[in-house]
Write an enzyme that holds these catalytic residues in place. Structure first.
Site: not given
Length: 415
Positions: A227, A322-323, A77, A74, A224, A72
């Site tokens: 959250e 993730d991010n 971004k 991104h 997702h 997971h």
């Protein structure tokens, strides 16, 4: 200095190696000396594959693991934080800040940042990566999707199998025509169908269409979901209900699931349903720690899903990065070991630490629907070597792995 006993094309031995038993299909047959949850000895490679281990009284100086799995991230971004200006706040504030940044998303910008993320993932030792790409406005694929697809060959050259998941809005997926058009294109691009689910009005209808479209086009699903820490969030239950109703065979992966931390009364039932349907859950420490539980001061809730309880119920659990350096997390790192490091601290994943390695290797691979890698049946190209004798040292020092096929004596990086 690591001792290399032999290094011919067809026969290669590496001494003073530790292999965690959690990374082996059959530890006793594999061989080596058992010590602290590892097998220690000289690793034997024959014709490009692991052929076993002979025991040695020498102490281990390095670890060999299967390539890591990142379930997971991104990439669309990542690495935008420096141009976002002063930001901060919860999930909704992060969404708003990142939406403004999309005006800068040219093909060149996306390709530069995504390629940087892929290089970082490769350096971290990843062999399989799933990136999510926002797809919420139109039926045609967004620019970021097309750029991600164009980078598959680059990822392959780095030793990474890149999975690309469309992150749609569940209300949009409630429109049958939209869901069908998106799923058809995703299938043509060999992608993954996904959606964001929170307090959306049409989440039931959207989920029904997601499962139908995935079944029609042979797609896997990735959500997702929930959250937030609001105990009224019910996305996980709706996913379980829809999986049961459609008899969908999966795989299905649910990311975040933060609300379980506020729902201890219903947690056992939710966990039972997830396990029954074979639905995996990925915890995402960096972003959830940063965004969840915000108030006017220091947070009192961690925002993580309930890893211990889900695992005890038989739910397949994984960890994701993730991010990375964007509106959702101003720091972060494309490195599954960093995710495990954070989870050890914040989810109290106690020793033996080797027991938690599946969450960034084989359990994560299972969640993505790809083949698991066990060291005792692995090709050399699917293994990494770490210049550290144990996992605690790896996690504490951020040791960078070397691909086993690239290993030469004295060439391992330190730190």
């Amino acid at each position: 200095m690591l001792k290399k006993v032999d290094q011919t094309h067809d026969a290669r031995d590496i001494a003073q190696v530790a292999v965690p038993e959690s990374m082996l299909a059959d530890p006793d047959r594999f061989g080596g000396r058992r010590d602290g949850g590892c097998r220690i000895g000289t690793l034997h490679l024959r014709e490009g594959r692991v052929a076993g281990m002979s025991a040695s009284a020498e102490l281990a100086k390095c670890m060999v693991l299967p390539k890591l799995t990142e379930p997971h991230v991104h990439l669309d971004k990542c690495h935008t934080i420096e141009r976002l200006g002063p930001i901060g706040g919860d999930l909704s504030a992060a969404v708003a800040a990142q939406m403004k940044d999309k005006a800068r998303w040219s093909a060149e910008d996306l390709e530069t940042r995504m390629r940087r993320g892929l290089v970082e993932l490769a350096r971290a030792g990843c062999g399989t990566v799933r990136t999510h790409i926002d797809w919420r406005e139109i039926e045609a694929p967004p620019l970021a999707w097309e750029v991600a697809c164009s980078l598959r060959d680059d990822a392959q050259a780095l030793g990474i199998e890149l999975q690309i998941a469309a992150l749609t809005g569940i209300d949009q997926m409630a429109k049958a025509g939209f869901a069908e058009a998106v799923a058809r294109r995703i299938a043509a691009d060999q992608g993954v169908l996904g959606a964001f689910i929170l307090h959306h009005d049409q989440r039931k209808e959207g989920l029904a269409n997601c499962f139908t479209a995935a079944d029609t086009h042979g797609l896997v699903l990735d959500f997702h979901v929930d959250e937030g820490l609001d105990p009224s969030l019910d996305g996980l239950e709706l996913i379980v209900d829809t999986a049961r109703e459609t008899a969908f065979e999966g795989p299905v992966l649910c990311g975040h699931a933060c609300s379980l931390a506020s729902r201890t009364d219903t947690l056992p039932k939710v966990a039972e349903g997830l396990a029954e349907c074979g639905i995996s859950v990925v915890a995402l420490p960096t972003t959830n720690l940063y965004l969840q539980g915000r108030g006017n001061g220091t947070p009192t809730q961690r925002g993580l899903t309930m890893l211990h309880e889900l695992g005890a119920a038989g739910v397949n659990t994984a960890l994701g990065s993730d991010n990375v350096r964007d509106a959702f997390c101003p720091v972060g790192r494309h490195d599954p070991m960093n995710s495990l490091h954070l989870a050890v601290l914040t989810a109290h994943l106690d020793p033996p630490l080797n027991d938690h390695l599946p969450m960034i290797t084989n359990a994560a691979a299972r969640a993505l629907g790809v083949n698991e890698r066990k060291v005792d049946s692995c090709a050399s190209r699917d293994l990494i070597l770490l210049d550290a004798p144990d996992l605690s040292t790896v996690l504490a020092n951020g040791t960078r792995p070397t691909r086993l096929t690239d290993f030469t004596e004295g060439a391992l990086p330190h730190g």
